[in-house]
Design a protein around this motif. Structure first.
Motif, PDB file in Angstrom:
ATOM      1  N   ASP A   3       0.832  -1.206   0.000  1.00 56.95           N
ATOM      2  CA  ASP A   3       0.000   0.000   0.000  1.00 56.95           C
ATOM      3  C   ASP A   3       0.865   1.255   0.000  1.00 56.95           C
ATOM      4  N   GLU A   4       1.963   1.236   0.761  1.00 60.67           N
ATOM      5  CA  GLU A   4       2.862   2.387   0.787  1.00 60.67           C
ATOM      6  C   GLU A   4       3.490   2.631  -0.570  1.00 60.67           C
ATOM      7  N   VAL A  30      11.217   4.016 -15.190  1.00 57.70           N
ATOM      8  CA  VAL A  30      10.008   4.742 -15.541  1.00 57.70           C
ATOM      9  C   VAL A  30       8.879   4.302 -14.619  1.00 57.70           C
ATOM     10  N   ILE A  31       7.896   5.169 -14.496  1.00 58.94           N
ATOM     11  CA  ILE A  31       6.684   4.876 -13.730  1.00 58.94           C
ATOM     12  C   ILE A  31       5.510   4.966 -14.689  1.00 58.94           C
ATOM     13  N   MET A  32       4.622   3.969 -14.611  1.00 56.79           N
ATOM     14  CA  MET A  32       3.463   3.930 -15.494  1.00 56.79           C
ATOM     15  C   MET A  32       2.178   3.937 -14.684  1.00 56.79           C
ATOM     16  N   ARG A  33       1.247   4.750 -15.140  1.00 53.16           N
ATOM     17  CA  ARG A  33      -0.078   4.813 -14.510  1.00 53.16           C
ATOM     18  C   ARG A  33      -1.131   4.689 -15.611  1.00 53.16           C
ATOM     19  N   THR A  34      -2.055   3.775 -15.428  1.00 49.87           N
ATOM     20  CA  THR A  34      -3.120   3.566 -16.399  1.00 49.87           C
ATOM     21  C   THR A  34      -4.452   3.546 -15.683  1.00 49.87           C
ATOM     22  N   GLN A  54      -0.288  -1.843  -8.073  1.00 48.06           N
ATOM     23  CA  GLN A  54      -1.753  -1.828  -8.052  1.00 48.06           C
ATOM     24  C   GLN A  54      -2.254  -2.185  -9.438  1.00 48.06           C
ATOM     25  N   GLY A  55      -3.336  -2.962  -9.520  1.00 50.17           N
ATOM     26  CA  GLY A  55      -3.862  -3.361 -10.816  1.00 50.17           C
ATOM     27  C   GLY A  55      -3.298  -4.688 -11.282  1.00 50.17           C
ATOM     28  N   GLY A  92     -10.500   5.229 -10.136  1.00 50.98           N
ATOM     29  CA  GLY A  92     -10.399   5.198  -8.675  1.00 50.98           C
ATOM     30  C   GLY A  92      -9.290   4.307  -8.168  1.00 50.98           C
ATOM     31  N   LYS A  93      -8.864   3.357  -9.007  1.00 48.39           N
ATOM     32  CA  LYS A  93      -7.799   2.440  -8.621  1.00 48.39           C
ATOM     33  C   LYS A  93      -6.953   2.128  -9.860  1.00 48.39           C
TER      34      LYS A  93
END
Length: 296
Positions: A3-4, A30-34, A54-55, A92-93
């Protein structure tokens, strides 16, 4: 800890503008957010660790598909064409992924210093696997993300954290697999030399006998071990590299399909178009136009 890590990655993405992937002060990370599930993406995978905080995602290598979700990581030990897809994500997630290249020189240095280095046989095996990353590996990932807040500390502390990551990978449940993929000894290293030879010369006419000679194997054994490592035959590997590069040339340099096909080594534009449509699901011009429209 998971979670952290997710919260730290989320904070980083929310402090940045522009689309994912987010480049970081660490050139090899790199950091990826989808925020939504996405269609499959074709790419060249390099030796790296892709951690899902997450995901969930999947990645396919030839006919092998590996699924990995929050708390797991994909470890890639060989440069090879692949297809990846985000399958679990929402506003939301969102799906949050930390990806960084593995420093093979550090990996070998750590292995040399271990009191009990991992044993490994040289049987052919796929050069990727999925592992859990709780405990020390999760702590290392969290410290990597937090390190981005102090760029001046990166040159000193990043190599230290990478050494820890290499140690925990080599001493963990997949240590033998990591060692076989990265330590560069015996037949495995000779096979990797042949893979690199094909990668660097993918535009040229392929000569299997020459690649097999580089690997110091018979043609039959070379074929078997090459496919075991990459899940592709040498010809499939070359074809995918050519098509990926042609796609890049059409999108980034505005080449037409015929010019791009010649540039990557095809002699027949019609043959190129058929193989391109089979891999990407649309003819070259239509695919390049749609990809260019969604590129940042």
């Amino acid at each position: 800890m998971l979670d952290e890590l997710a919260k730290a990655i989320l904070r980083y993405t929310e402090s940045r503008s522009g689309p994912s992937p987010f480049m970081t002060p660490i050139a090899t990370m790199v950091i990826m957010r989808t925020d939504h599930p996405k269609p499959p993406v074709h790419m060249i995978s390099r030796p790296a660790m892709c951690i899902v905080a997450q995901g969930a995602k999947w990645a396919s290598f030839g006919d092998q598909r590996l699924e990995y979700k929050a708390g797991q990581a994909l470890v890639v030990g060989v440069e090879t064409p692949s297809v990846g897809r985000v399958v679990e994500a929402s506003p939301g997630k969102p799906c949050l992924v930390l990806a960084f290249e593995l420093d093979l020189a550090i990996m070998r240095s750590v292995a040399d210093e271990m009191a009990t280095p991992p044993n490994f046989n040289d049987e052919p095996a796929l050069g990727v696997f999925v592992t859990d990353f709780e405990g020390p590996l999760s702590d290392c990932a969290l410290r990597l993300v937090r390190l981005l807040d102090t760029p001046k500390a990166i040159p000193t502390l990043y190599p230290v954290i990478m050494r820890e990551i290499c140690y925990w990978l080599l001493s963990g449940p997949h240590g033998n697999e990591v060692a076989r993929m990265t330590l560069g000894q015996g037949p495995s290293q000779r096979l990797l030399n042949a893979v690199h030879m094909l990668r660097d010369g993918f535009r040229e006419t392929i000569r299997i006998a020459e690649l097999a000679a580089t690997a110091q194997m018979s043609v039959t054994v070379f074929h078997r071990r090459f496919k075991a490592l990459t899940s592709l035959t040498p010809l499939q590997y070359q074809k995918r590299l050519r098509l990926l590069d042609a796609r890049r040339l059409m999108i980034s340099q505005g080449m037409n399909a015929e010019t791009a096909s010649v540039a990557v080594g095809y002699e027949s534009p019609s043959h190129f178009s058929r193989e391109y449509a089979r891999m990407f699901g649309a003819p070259p011009k239509r695919d390049a136009t749609s990809m260019a429209a969604i590129s940042p």
